[in-house]
Scaffold this active site. Sequence first.
Site, mmCIF file in Angstrom:
data_model
loop_
_atom_site.group_PDB
_atom_site.id
_atom_site.type_symbol
_atom_site.label_atom_id
_atom_site.label_comp_id
_atom_site.label_asym_id
_atom_site.label_seq_id
_atom_site.Cartn_x
_atom_site.Cartn_y
_atom_site.Cartn_z
ATOM 1 N N ARG A 22 0.829 -1.194 0.000
ATOM 2 C CA ARG A 22 0.000 0.000 0.000
ATOM 3 C C ARG A 22 0.865 1.245 0.000
ATOM 4 O O ARG A 22 1.850 1.319 0.728
ATOM 5 C CB ARG A 22 -0.926 0.009 1.213
ATOM 6 N N HIS A 118 -9.855 -0.707 2.886
ATOM 7 C CA HIS A 118 -10.654 0.364 3.473
ATOM 8 C C HIS A 118 -9.924 1.701 3.475
ATOM 9 O O HIS A 118 -10.489 2.700 3.905
ATOM 10 C CB HIS A 118 -10.994 -0.016 4.905
ATOM 11 N N ASP A 288 -16.381 -3.248 3.343
ATOM 12 C CA ASP A 288 -15.275 -2.324 3.102
ATOM 13 C C ASP A 288 -15.022 -2.200 1.600
ATOM 14 O O ASP A 288 -15.757 -2.744 0.778
ATOM 15 C CB ASP A 288 -14.026 -2.774 3.855
ATOM 16 N N ASP A 290 -12.966 -3.403 -0.668
ATOM 17 C CA ASP A 290 -12.800 -4.566 -1.558
ATOM 18 C C ASP A 290 -13.720 -5.723 -1.170
ATOM 19 O O ASP A 290 -13.522 -6.849 -1.633
ATOM 20 C CB ASP A 290 -11.337 -5.015 -1.591
ATOM 21 N N ASP A 292 -14.253 -7.578 1.427
ATOM 22 C CA ASP A 292 -13.920 -8.753 2.230
ATOM 23 C C ASP A 292 -14.321 -8.593 3.697
ATOM 24 O O ASP A 292 -14.315 -9.554 4.444
ATOM 25 C CB ASP A 292 -12.454 -9.176 2.072
ATOM 26 N N ARG A 293 -14.657 -7.367 4.121
ATOM 27 C CA ARG A 293 -15.085 -7.179 5.510
ATOM 28 C C ARG A 293 -16.584 -6.945 5.585
ATOM 29 O O ARG A 293 -17.206 -6.587 4.594
ATOM 30 C CB ARG A 293 -14.399 -5.956 6.111
ATOM 31 N N THR A 357 -2.534 -11.908 13.040
ATOM 32 C CA THR A 357 -3.434 -11.073 12.258
ATOM 33 C C THR A 357 -3.153 -11.206 10.762
ATOM 34 O O THR A 357 -2.004 -11.196 10.343
ATOM 35 C CB THR A 357 -3.248 -9.608 12.709
ATOM 36 N N GLU A 376 -11.820 -12.568 12.117
ATOM 37 C CA GLU A 376 -10.906 -11.600 12.718
ATOM 38 C C GLU A 376 -11.739 -10.489 13.351
ATOM 39 O O GLU A 376 -12.833 -10.168 12.862
ATOM 40 C CB GLU A 376 -10.000 -10.983 11.667
ATOM 41 N N SER A 378 -11.301 -7.515 13.065
ATOM 42 C CA SER A 378 -11.366 -6.367 12.160
ATOM 43 C C SER A 378 -12.502 -6.506 11.155
ATOM 44 O O SER A 378 -12.393 -6.020 10.040
ATOM 45 C CB SER A 378 -10.029 -6.210 11.458
ATOM 46 N N LYS A 389 -11.446 -13.657 3.263
ATOM 47 C CA LYS A 389 -12.615 -13.253 4.021
ATOM 48 C C LYS A 389 -13.656 -12.733 3.038
ATOM 49 O O LYS A 389 -13.325 -12.326 1.926
ATOM 50 C CB LYS A 389 -12.255 -12.255 5.109
HETATM 51 C C1 VG1 Z 1 -5.802 -5.052 9.247
HETATM 52 C C2 VG1 Z 1 -6.611 -5.923 10.183
HETATM 53 C C3 VG1 Z 1 -6.443 -7.388 9.831
HETATM 54 C C4 VG1 Z 1 -6.805 -7.607 8.362
HETATM 55 C C5 VG1 Z 1 -5.954 -6.684 7.501
HETATM 56 C C6 VG1 Z 1 -6.298 -6.775 6.034
HETATM 57 O O1 VG1 Z 1 -4.437 -5.328 9.418
HETATM 58 O O2 VG1 Z 1 -6.228 -5.700 11.511
HETATM 59 O O3 VG1 Z 1 -7.246 -8.163 10.673
HETATM 60 O O4 VG1 Z 1 -6.591 -8.940 7.981
HETATM 61 O O5 VG1 Z 1 -6.147 -5.337 7.897
HETATM 62 O O6 VG1 Z 1 -7.647 -6.517 5.825
HETATM 63 P P1 VG1 Z 1 -3.482 -4.357 10.277
HETATM 64 O O7 VG1 Z 1 -2.101 -4.931 10.115
HETATM 65 O O8 VG1 Z 1 -3.630 -2.985 9.719
HETATM 66 O O9 VG1 Z 1 -3.996 -4.436 11.670
HETATM 67 V V1 VG1 Z 1 -8.138 -5.920 4.333
HETATM 68 O O10 VG1 Z 1 -9.836 -5.828 4.387
HETATM 69 O O11 VG1 Z 1 -7.386 -4.501 4.285
HETATM 70 O O12 VG1 Z 1 -7.582 -7.064 3.267
HETATM 71 CO CO CO Z 2 -10.649 -5.332 2.748
#
Ligand code: VG1
Ligand code: CO
Length: 562
Positions: A22, A118, A288, A290, A292-293, A357, A376, A378, A389
């Site tokens: 990212r 997100h 979110d 993409d 997946d959440r 995570t 998760e 999140s 997810k």
């Molecule tokens: C966050 C969440 C984690 C999730 C990841 C990717 O990571 O805490 O649970 O799997 O985002 O989600 P971090 O390292 O920022 O805590 V997604 O929807 O951005 O693929």
């Molecule tokens: Co996502």
Amino acid sequence: LKILKYGTNPIDGQTTGTSGMRKRAKVLVSNPKFLPNWIQSLFNALGGRDVLEGTTLIVGGDGRFYNTVAAQTIIRMAAAHGVKHLVIGRNAILTTPAVSAMIPARKAVGGIILTASHNPAGPDGDWGIKYNTGAGAPASEGLTDKIYQETVGINEYFLADLGIDINLSIEGTTSFADGAFTVEVVDPVAEYCDLLESIFDFNDIKKLLARSDFSLVFDAMHASTGEYARVILHEKLGAPLSNLLNEIPLQDFGGGHPDPNLTYAAELVRMLDPRQTPDAPQFGAASDGDGDRNMILGRGVFVSPGDSVAIIADYAARAIPYFRGKQLKGLARSMPTSSALDRVAEALGIPVYETPTGWKYFTNLMDADRVSICGEESFGTSSEHIREKDGLWAVLSWLSILAYENRDSPIGSLVTVEDILVGHWRRYGRTYNMRYDFEGVSKEAGDHMMNWLREMVDGVAPKHPEIAEIDEFQYKDPIDGTVASQQGIRVTTKDGGRVVFRLSGTGSAGATIRVYFEQYQKPSSSFTVKDPKDVFRNLVKKAMGFAKIPEITGRTEPTVLT
Ligand code: VG1
Ligand code: CO
């Protein structure tokens, strides 16, 4: 195909975090070699032309700024490396779960997902990219390390001269060099929707949605899931179009922050609150960027992600046709996620795994037939039906549970989301959860806090008197033995609370400190429903103190509370 070779130099910082690479979108716009460098490194890490020759590759994304530009480059680079068939969603849109579903279904070598999930989008927002393997699973740490090593030594990349840009807005196949390379622009929803139809009983859900005492709202937050909600929730399941909010995907997500949690989806939370909205709907959900959440709300209640996965697992064999009558293989949750799932696993007599995570740690367990449902904290929940997810899967799981509970209930006596939640707490007890995020902290301050806590773990500094136990989570993958270390500091306090500290791995600049709170309340007949904020008032104060957050970061309040 005419293949063009370009010289280049390594670009700093092309590392991958919890979920892909990212960066600020500006970084890519200002340096046209940024993307080709990373894609070439990916293709090299996969084994180059020897491996890619004759394969199918899936490409899609969350609809954000720069995705359609990036897609044209990826198409040319795939062609230059011998990919035979490239499948891409219309307007380069495909949610992460859709890509994960399409990869194995189309026997593709893998998939490239253009998303920063997100994170805010647009020219001033973030851009991101992730690679999923042939099973549809997020790239393992081994593979992402390999890609990174390639970025450090890169000196050339290859593009095919296709002569034209692909029109991504119209479905259809374009063929080059007598079919040596084809690009298929597909409807982003159709194949994914077929999969969901094979998992859930759409008729049962349709009946629930048709009830006069039930209504649903879904917030797509101007990202990719609007396309999916329109087809699945509206056309297939009959939800009125007017109940889909922000359903038009926009390149900047309408300036919003498509992170479905209590802070960023506050508008939806208000809509579901009968004190603020008198005719509040019975069910609310959001996804979110993409897809997946997921966030699940009932009238006046928020389903915490930890409770959500526990309840889905508990009901699966009764309420979800895919699992009906089957014994689940096992369950898994990431370490900071609520232990509510553990109690369901115990009741079902199946194992539960605790992983670091990030979804990539679940997929080995799924491939080895050890787990069926994972979650998760999140807001990520999913099952073995894919290797990612899946936001809409979670939404349809909840609708299936509601349909199941209401199969015989007369109109006017609907079993609600709240009834299901409270029923769960009465049986298993309630695991209170809360998360504080301190976003936009400097990297130095983030590291400083973690190092300070580590001093207590290592015994270099004396343990704070409120702390009973402190350690740093390390995970050994039971399938391949890979060890992931430094996965978060775990603290149990003397009064039985749990606090976890870790730094986010999905940001594009600075650091985000995440602090997770957990407290278990045993089931009892005098069960009281409390507000998590009250439950955690003391624990928060203690944690802020022993982690020295105000002192190290200058912050006393989180930017996100969920
Ligand atoms: C966050 C969440 C984690 C999730 C990841 C990717 O990571 O805490 O649970 O799997 O985002 O989600 P971090 O390292 O920022 O805590 V997604 O929807 O951005 O693929
Ligand atoms: Co996502």
